[in-house]
Design a protein around this motif. Structure first.
Motif, PDB file in Angstrom:
ATOM      1  N   UNK A   1       0.827  -1.209   0.000  1.00 62.48           N
ATOM      2  CA  UNK A   1       0.000   0.000   0.000  1.00 62.48           C
ATOM      3  C   UNK A   1       0.865   1.265   0.000  1.00 62.48           C
ATOM      4  N   UNK A   2       1.952   1.228   0.754  1.00 63.64           N
ATOM      5  CA  UNK A   2       2.858   2.398   0.783  1.00 63.64           C
ATOM      6  C   UNK A   2       3.520   2.618  -0.569  1.00 63.64           C
ATOM      7  N   UNK A   3       3.917   1.533  -1.225  1.00 63.28           N
ATOM      8  CA  UNK A   3       4.557   1.672  -2.547  1.00 63.28           C
ATOM      9  C   UNK A   3       3.578   2.261  -3.555  1.00 63.28           C
ATOM     10  N   UNK A   4       2.336   1.803  -3.493  1.00 62.99           N
ATOM     11  CA  UNK A   4       1.314   2.324  -4.416  1.00 62.99           C
ATOM     12  C   UNK A   4       1.069   3.806  -4.158  1.00 62.99           C
ATOM     13  N   UNK A   5       1.040   4.187  -2.879  1.00 57.47           N
ATOM     14  CA  UNK A   5       0.812   5.596  -2.529  1.00 57.47           C
ATOM     15  C   UNK A   5       1.989   6.460  -2.992  1.00 57.47           C
ATOM     16  N   UNK A   6       3.206   5.923  -2.856  1.00 60.47           N
ATOM     17  CA  UNK A   6       4.395   6.672  -3.288  1.00 60.47           C
ATOM     18  C   UNK A   6       4.352   6.886  -4.803  1.00 60.47           C
ATOM     19  N   UNK A   7       3.951   5.855  -5.523  1.00 55.83           N
ATOM     20  CA  UNK A   7       3.839   5.947  -6.984  1.00 55.83           C
ATOM     21  C   UNK A   7       2.804   7.001  -7.380  1.00 55.83           C
ATOM     22  N   UNK A   8       1.680   6.982  -6.689  1.00 50.58           N
ATOM     23  CA  UNK A   8       0.592   7.906  -6.977  1.00 50.58           C
ATOM     24  C   UNK A   8       1.016   9.352  -6.696  1.00 50.58           C
ATOM     25  N   UNK A   9       1.775   9.529  -5.627  1.00 49.69           N
ATOM     26  CA  UNK A   9       2.255  10.861  -5.277  1.00 49.69           C
ATOM     27  C   UNK A   9       3.156  11.409  -6.388  1.00 49.69           C
ATOM     28  N   UNK A  10       4.027  10.546  -6.919  1.00 52.60           N
ATOM     29  CA  UNK A  10       4.918  10.969  -8.005  1.00 52.60           C
ATOM     30  C   UNK A  10       4.117  11.313  -9.261  1.00 52.60           C
TER      31      UNK A  10
END
Ligand SMILES: [Fe+2]
Ligand SMILES: [Fe+2]
Length: 193
Positions: free
Chosen positions: A141-150
């Motif tokens: 979930x954190x990786x997906x959120x980081x991707x979305x933020x970028x």
């Protein structure tokens, strides 16, 4: 004769690969942050570095929950992605183009991690390692959120500013012309039909 390597062994191997990938990323993320001109982008890389340190601790919990020794195994995949990021940082881009390229490099890493954790969660669930699956899902979930933020930072102005910087010299087609209400079309587009 040695026993055949099992699905469980493959799972542990993937965990070790991912553990090493996270460790490599803790060295790469500060470099991406330092190369960023946009303060929000720098913050994004820095806060993901903190998150990544937490993900390493979480993987250590996963190993413990499985009664396995905490160990990494060199991850060639992320090493290649990090190497590509290094090459980008050696280029002589204008600031905003560099930011756009750093986002591209960062997102390659996030997608690689999303693929790894997606597999790890599915395998842990299938083998009934509920505690491991729960921990791995948190990181996914954190990786997906980081991707979305970028993606958000790219779409929220960085890409547009890089595009504007690339088209200020008048040598290129006026990409903003259509949006500005002009009926003039680029030569390539007018070749249609
Ligand atoms: Fe990570
Ligand atoms: Fe990540």
């Amino acid at each position: 004769m040695a026993e055949a390597t099992t699905f469980h062994d493959a799972f542990i191997d993937e965990l070790r690969d991912t553990y090493d990938a996270e460790k490599q990323l803790t060295k790469a993320l500060p470099k991406l942050a330092k190369a960023s001109s946009n303060p929000k982008l720098r913050d994004a890389f820095e806060s993901h570095l903190q998150e990544t340190q937490g993900q390493i601790a979480r993987l250590e919990q996963v190993f413990e929950s499985l009664d396995e020794k905490v160990r990494g195994k060199h991850c060639d995949g992320i090493a290649g992605i990090i190497q590509e990021g290094k090459s980008i940082m050696e280029e002589d881009f204008d600031d905003t183009t560099m930011d756009a390229c750093l986002i591209a490099a960062g997102q390659r890493a996030e997608h690689y991690e999303m693929a790894a954790y997606g597999t790890l969660v599915a395998w842990a669930q299938t083998m009934g390692h509920a505690e491991a699956a729960k921990l791995l899902q948190q990181t996914l979930d954190e990786e997906k959120a980081a991707d979305k933020k970028l993606s958000g930072l790219a779409e929220d102005g960085i890409n547009q500013r890089a595009a504007d910087a690339a088209h200020t010299d008048g040598d290129d087609e006026p990409v903003g012309a259509a949006a500005g209400g002009s009926t003039k079309r680029s030569s390539t587009k007018s070749r249609r039909r």
